[in-house]
Design a protein around this motif. Structure first.
Motif, PDB file in Angstrom:
ATOM      1  N   SER A   1       0.896  -1.603  -0.067  1.00 41.24           N
ATOM      2  CA  SER A   1      -0.316  -0.350  -0.450  1.00 41.24           C
ATOM      3  C   SER A   1       1.034   1.509   0.084  1.00 41.24           C
ATOM      4  CB  SER A   1      -1.355  -0.324   1.797  1.00 41.24           C
ATOM      5  OG  SER A   1      -1.841  -0.801   1.394  1.00 41.24           O
TER       6      SER A   1
ATOM      7  N   GLU B   1       4.660  17.051  -1.101  1.00 36.47           N
ATOM      8  CA  GLU B   1       3.163  17.033  -1.690  1.00 36.47           C
ATOM      9  C   GLU B   1       3.254  17.646  -2.985  1.00 36.47           C
ATOM     10  OE1 GLU B   1      -0.553  16.979  -0.899  1.00 36.47           O
ATOM     11  OE2 GLU B   1       0.885  16.161   1.124  1.00 36.47           O
TER      12      GLU B   1
ATOM     13  N   ASN C   1      -5.004  13.335   1.429  1.00 32.79           N
ATOM     14  CA  ASN C   1      -4.228  12.643   2.073  1.00 32.79           C
ATOM     15  C   ASN C   1      -3.416  13.110   3.595  1.00 32.79           C
ATOM     16  OD1 ASN C   1      -5.504  10.504   0.769  1.00 32.79           O
ATOM     17  ND2 ASN C   1      -3.524   9.453  -0.316  1.00 32.79           N
ATOM     18  N   GLN C   2      -2.781  12.245   3.900  1.00 32.35           N
ATOM     19  CA  GLN C   2      -2.167  13.137   5.120  1.00 32.35           C
ATOM     20  C   GLN C   2      -1.321  13.855   4.202  1.00 32.35           C
ATOM     21  OE1 GLN C   2      -0.269  10.143   7.508  1.00 32.35           O
ATOM     22  NE2 GLN C   2       1.082  11.604   8.731  1.00 32.35           N
ATOM     23  N   TYR C   3      -0.892  14.776   4.267  1.00 31.05           N
ATOM     24  CA  TYR C   3       0.380  15.555   4.185  1.00 31.05           C
ATOM     25  C   TYR C   3       1.985  15.174   4.103  1.00 31.05           C
ATOM     26  CZ  TYR C   3       2.760  20.545   2.944  1.00 31.05           C
ATOM     27  OH  TYR C   3       3.694  21.290   2.139  1.00 31.05           O
ATOM     28  N   THR C   4       2.335  15.582   2.932  1.00 30.68           N
ATOM     29  CA  THR C   4       3.545  14.418   2.806  1.00 30.68           C
ATOM     30  C   THR C   4       4.726  15.498   3.045  1.00 30.68           C
ATOM     31  OG1 THR C   4       4.237  14.703   0.797  1.00 30.68           O
ATOM     32  CG2 THR C   4       2.332  12.211   2.078  1.00 30.68           C
TER      33      THR C   4
ATOM     34  N   ALA D   1       0.894   3.806  -2.918  1.00 29.52           N
ATOM     35  CA  ALA D   1       1.117   5.275  -2.518  1.00 29.52           C
ATOM     36  C   ALA D   1       1.645   6.978  -2.877  1.00 29.52           C
ATOM     37  CB  ALA D   1       0.950   5.357  -1.438  1.00 29.52           C
TER      38      ALA D   1
ATOM     39  N   THR E   1       2.002   9.034  -5.898  1.00 31.52           N
ATOM     40  CA  THR E   1       1.826  10.358  -5.883  1.00 31.52           C
ATOM     41  C   THR E   1       3.100  11.118  -6.938  1.00 31.52           C
ATOM     42  OG1 THR E   1       1.865  10.432  -3.522  1.00 31.52           O
ATOM     43  CG2 THR E   1       3.281  11.805  -4.032  1.00 31.52           C
TER      44      THR E   1
ATOM     45  N   VAL F   1      -4.879  11.651  -4.104  1.00 28.66           N
ATOM     46  CA  VAL F   1      -3.877  12.127  -3.285  1.00 28.66           C
ATOM     47  C   VAL F   1      -4.933  12.797  -3.068  1.00 28.66           C
ATOM     48  CG1 VAL F   1      -2.492  13.368  -2.837  1.00 28.66           C
ATOM     49  CG2 VAL F   1      -2.058  11.023  -4.443  1.00 28.66           C
ATOM     50  N   LYS F   2      -5.870  13.333  -3.313  1.00 29.69           N
ATOM     51  CA  LYS F   2      -6.780  14.389  -2.022  1.00 29.69           C
ATOM     52  C   LYS F   2      -6.927  14.527  -1.137  1.00 29.69           C
ATOM     53  CE  LYS F   2      -9.610  18.814  -2.662  1.00 29.69           C
ATOM     54  NZ  LYS F   2      -8.743  19.902  -1.684  1.00 29.69           N
TER      55      LYS F   2
END
Length: 301
Positions: free
Chosen positions: A20, A66, A59-62, A24, A28, A56-57
């Motif tokens: 997963s 991002e 989702n947890q901030y990367t 992800a 991204t 991705v909208k």
């Protein structure tokens, strides 16, 4: 038998999680490139609509990876500041409680020349960084935003007056009397960004004595200083905190370590046209009111 079953279940969960995460990451990265291609073909407004419909909208901030953050800086580097601004504002709208979107938008504002508005967003980034749980990201965020804000506000510029060539006289004190120890000269220069002040010291005969490096630490709001001598004594680090700064006088507290003992000294610099009277007080001494050393600087023509 039960232990083997639990082990298989745990392994399956870990495998699913790893797959997963990889998917992800791939999503991204693919989305970042997809957004850029959409921008090149159809403009930024349609690009943002594509992003709104992406998985991705929300989702947890990367952080730095991002998609909108990457896209914004890419557009900014290509000179499309109007499109980059829309991207950064969209990132703030999606993640209003994250620090980095405000820092990124402040960088865009600096490119546009809007320094006052940029200051407000750097300050917002600094405030929000206090809520970050990842300590490494928090440290990076604070250093980036505080350093850029400090430069905008002129912090760390108190010692820039030292730039240039100076003749020097160094005195000690013996039985209350000032005694000349040595004479020489020092040249202070700065790097291109005016963030590093370098003082190269020679004695009266022109022999190299050592180099003093001074740079401003925006996170701790103090100066880091290093003395590198021409002997085998090694590097001597210390920190300096400005207590008072006026056109005619600067008072600084220096912290350093000597023989495993932490020590403090107060530096008092009195300035007048082309001259500096520099007194050093040992705060570990019971007679700290009286200086233990004095330096006289005179600017060369």
């Amino acid at each position: 038998m039960k232990l083997k079953s639990i082990t298989r279940v745990l392994f399956s969960i870990m495998l699913i999680f790893s797959i997963s995460f990889a998917v992800a990451q791939e999503t991204t990265e693919n989305l970042t490139e997809k957004l850029y291609k959409e921008y090149k073909q159809n403009g930024i407004d349609k690009t943002l609509k594509v992003y709104e419909k992406s998985p991705v909208k929300g989702n947890q901030y990367t952080f730095l990876s991002e998609p909108l953050n990457v896209l914004g800086y890419r557009l900014m580097s290509e000179g499309d500041l109007k499109a980059a601004e829309k991207v950064f504002l969209a990132q703030i709208d999606e993640y209003p409680n994250e620090a980095n979107p405000y820092d990124s938008y402040a960088d865009l504002l600096m490119e546009k020349g809007d320094e006052e508005k940029a200051k407000k967003h750097y300050k917002k980034a600094i405030d929000l960084s206090a809520t970050m749980e990842d300590l490494e990201q928090k440290a990076r965020m604070l250093e980036a935003s505080k350093t850029k804000l400090a430069k905008l506000e002129g912090a760390g510029a108190e010692l820039q007056f030292l730039k240039g060539n100076w003749t020097t006289e160094n005195f000690g004190f013996q039985d209350g009397e000032k005694v000349l120890r040595n004479e020489g000269n020092v040249e202070f220069t700065t790097d291109k960004e005016n963030t590093l002040l370098t003082g190269t010291v020679h004695n009266k005969s022109g022999q190299y004595i050592g180099t003093r490096l001074i740079t401003y630490d925006a996170v701790d709001e103090e100066y880091d200083m290093i003395w590198i001598g021409n002997s085998l004594t090694g590097v001597e680090p210390s920190t300096i905190k400005i207590e008072k700064s006026t056109p005619n006088e600067i008072v600084m507290i220096e912290k350093y370590e000597e023989d495993g003992e932490k020590r403090k000294a107060k530096h008092v610099l009195k300035k007048k046209s082309g001259e500096i009277a520099w007194d050093i007080h040992d705060l570990s001494n019971s007679d700290a009111k009286n200086p233990v050393a004095h330096m006289s600087f005179k600017k060369k023509d």
